[in-house]
Design a protein around this motif. Sequence first.
Motif, PDB file in Angstrom:
ATOM      1  N   ARG A  29      -0.986   1.216  -2.354  1.00  0.00           N
ATOM      2  CA  ARG A  29      -1.145   2.061  -1.281  1.00  0.00           C
ATOM      3  C   ARG A  29      -2.655   2.135  -0.643  1.00  0.00           C
ATOM      4  NH1 ARG A  29       2.559   6.620  -5.538  1.00  0.00           N
ATOM      5  NH2 ARG A  29       4.699   5.122  -5.301  1.00  0.00           N
TER       6      ARG A  29
ATOM      7  N   LEU B 291      -2.475   6.179  -7.691  1.00  0.00           N
ATOM      8  CA  LEU B 291      -1.229   7.470  -7.504  1.00  0.00           C
ATOM      9  C   LEU B 291      -1.079   7.251  -5.624  1.00  0.00           C
ATOM     10  CD1 LEU B 291      -2.185  10.030  -9.905  1.00  0.00           C
ATOM     11  CD2 LEU B 291      -0.058   8.461 -10.560  1.00  0.00           C
ATOM     12  N   PHE B 308       3.437  11.359  -2.536  1.00  0.00           N
ATOM     13  CA  PHE B 308       3.888  10.104  -2.971  1.00  0.00           C
ATOM     14  C   PHE B 308       4.356   9.726  -4.182  1.00  0.00           C
ATOM     15  CE2 PHE B 308      -0.045   8.583  -0.378  1.00  0.00           C
ATOM     16  CZ  PHE B 308      -0.028   7.859   0.137  1.00  0.00           C
ATOM     17  N   ASP B 309       5.429   9.083  -4.711  1.00  0.00           N
ATOM     18  CA  ASP B 309       6.155   8.979  -5.704  1.00  0.00           C
ATOM     19  C   ASP B 309       5.585   8.141  -6.988  1.00  0.00           C
ATOM     20  OD1 ASP B 309       8.292  10.328  -7.886  1.00  0.00           O
ATOM     21  OD2 ASP B 309      10.204   9.665  -6.142  1.00  0.00           O
ATOM     22  N   MET B 310       6.059   8.878  -8.814  1.00  0.00           N
ATOM     23  CA  MET B 310       6.071   7.534  -9.540  1.00  0.00           C
ATOM     24  C   MET B 310       7.130   6.865 -10.090  1.00  0.00           C
ATOM     25  SD  MET B 310       2.962   7.526 -10.903  1.00  0.00           S
ATOM     26  CE  MET B 310       1.945   8.126 -12.584  1.00  0.00           C
ATOM     27  N   ASP B 311       6.564   5.573 -10.592  1.00  0.00           N
ATOM     28  CA  ASP B 311       7.249   4.656 -11.019  1.00  0.00           C
ATOM     29  C   ASP B 311       7.522   4.294 -11.874  1.00  0.00           C
ATOM     30  OD1 ASP B 311       6.291   2.499 -10.124  1.00  0.00           O
ATOM     31  OD2 ASP B 311       6.458   3.056  -8.264  1.00  0.00           O
TER      32      ASP B 311
END
Lengths: 253, 510
Positions: A29, B291, B308-311
């Motif tokens: 990211r 993250l 931000f999402d988590m996977d």
Amino acid sequence: MLNVIVSRLKQGHRTMVYPSGPAPELPDRFRGRPSIDPEKCLTGCRLCSDVCPGKAIVVADMVRIDMGRCLFCTECSTACPQQAISFTNEYRLAARNRQDLIVVPGKQEALPAARLDDRLLGMFGKSLKLRQVSAAGCNACEADTNVLGTIGWDLSRFGIQFVASPRHADGVLITGPVSRNMRLGLEKTFLAVPEPKIVIAVGACAIAGGPYADHAEVENGADNIVRVNLYVPGCPPHPLTILDGLLRLLNRI
Amino acid sequence: MNHEKLRMVTLVNGQSVELDAIALLAPDAFQTVVADAVDVGQRVASLFAAPARQRGVTQLFAVLVNTQLSRLHIVRTEIHGGQYPSLTNRCPQVHLFEREIAEQYGIKPVGHPWFKPVRYHESWTGRDAWDRPAGEPILPGVCDFYRVEGDEVHEVAVGPVHAGIIEPGHFRFQCHGELVFHLEIALGFQHRGVEGALIGGPDARSIHYAETLAGDTTIAHTTAYCRVIEALSKCRKTARAQTLRGIALELERMANHVGDLGALAGDIGFLPTMSYCGRIRGDFLNMTALLCGNRFGRGMVCPGGVGFDMDDARVEKLLRQLDAAEKDATVAIELLWDTPSAMARFENIGRLPKQVALDLGMVGPAARAAGVEVDTRNDQPSGVFRFTHIPVSTYDTGDVFGRAYVRWLEIQHSIQFIREQLHTIPSGDILNRAGSLLPNRIAVSLDEGWRGEVCHVAITDDDGRFMRYKVVDPSFHNWPGLAYALRNQQISDFPLCNKSFNLSYCGHDL
Ligand code: SF4
Ligand code: SF4
């Protein structure tokens, strides 16, 4: 004592192979150099510049993003209905010339020049001592400059060191927008460094004021006080971005 | 007195109320309420001024933390004209707040025992509490300092520019030989006008101010900011977002605590722990970057949730990195406790008695190391901390060792917390967009940053814009504690003592 030896064995050798090997892995990211797709951008809508907290985007004949002011927040790319703006994982952002920090649509991105002129390179190429001055930085740029001294990065293997006295320094590395209250401190430190000397501005703040640009309390970056030899964009720049800038400045990569 | 008490507005952390609900007390009643509350164990989280509707009138607000009830109390009063009797002599923990109010609004606290500027800037109102001529430059650190007189007393001045990569501040020591009688700390060099710039917001920059109030405390400050916005816009966060915020907050705590333990080892020349911890700190920062792409958590927390999402893959990677970092940190840090020569340099240095910590209203690990049981995650829980309990880590020596050891206890609790959370992240969305803010309300939000209590208060105007935004970084409470801890110490122990507090300059200077 035995404990120390055992712990030493457990911790192992951790200095990275970069630059002779691959650079350390960046997170997926990670937000590096912005890129503007000329096919998608409908120049004139200004949605990107309206949301930009850094006043980094100018929309005229085309959209230009000034990495020197950019906080890498990606608000612009979220706002763009055409998805014309994206952020690449290019971490090599540092440049000698302020102009080289301006990103324009579509242009094939050549790495901006960072190398010192021959005379200075001859003097500092193998050994560069820097005095760091935090002039209202938020301590993130400071921390990620500091981290270069840890064993993982081991900056001193390149002959680059941060020294305690400006008298021992070859240059100044500045973080922060230069608050009015630190202006004198910066000027005096700079004057105390013997000639010839160089200046490195690390972070959006030191380049153009960052999130505090145009506050009455700040001087909008180091440029307005001293002549800058290397700009390292980011808020804060990744340590790899700073290291890459230093190494290219010294013609080491 | 009881009558006045009833007129305090009581809130939970992260709640907003109508401004009109807060009754106006007479100035002396206001002071009595605040001083009495502190006498019975409450703490002043914030004391600040704001404009009133009427010209020439200034409002004062006090936010009191009631640990026993897990509640916050707000009281207010009005000051007509340019002065009021100082409360500091009755209640020492407001000393810096009163100086700040004077500097920002030009109101004199008459009888303040040590009345000096805090950040060295012009007032916001054109009225100057020190009657300095208008237009004359205000120079940081240029003012009277406390002085000890005597033939063999000497003064040492350090800063603003220091020897390492560190923010600027000015330190004046009154010494007898190597012995420090008194230390006075002058800050303000990092002042960049953040509180003033927040007025009229929220706008595109507001969240970036929050993220950079203290750049090493991005998650705690931004969470406090976002909770204020959410309270003022009646925006509900999802459970998933709350959990992810909590994980980010604890990662921030561990990175800084590990870094501090390494730096403490460095200050006593114990290089193994210093080298290892310097690197392990980076491992924790990289987990934050996993993250959200940024080592300091920029972009992670945003109004209404997280950015931000988590996977699953990320959870697994994080768990693996956490295991490795835990192993490394344990080896590196336990080495410190197992080395008597290192411990001898930590124990009994920079002692801060519990009562002093209480009197000064100190927070965070510095207070906990002196035996004060205070931790926002426990006392005023919000977000995920309402559902999970992190034990409060305390120690009773109040010295460098105590402050170091509390950090180690907290690192271990944080690792355990994150591990548990990663296995039970609630499903659902990560973001509910926050709408516009309700007008004429006040919201208070606290967070336990790694240095201690972060406090944000916002007041909206008729249009739902910030009429006032007040930030208190834990350093604001704790700098005087460092000054106190230096008394009767060797001046050569200053770096060690300083690092054991590791306070923020920019968070104080705003
Ligand atoms: S990413 Fe940079 S250019 Fe885009 S909105 Fe943020 S500050 Fe502006
Ligand atoms: S550029 Fe960003 S990270 Fe660096 S000092 Fe400024 S606000 Fe902090």
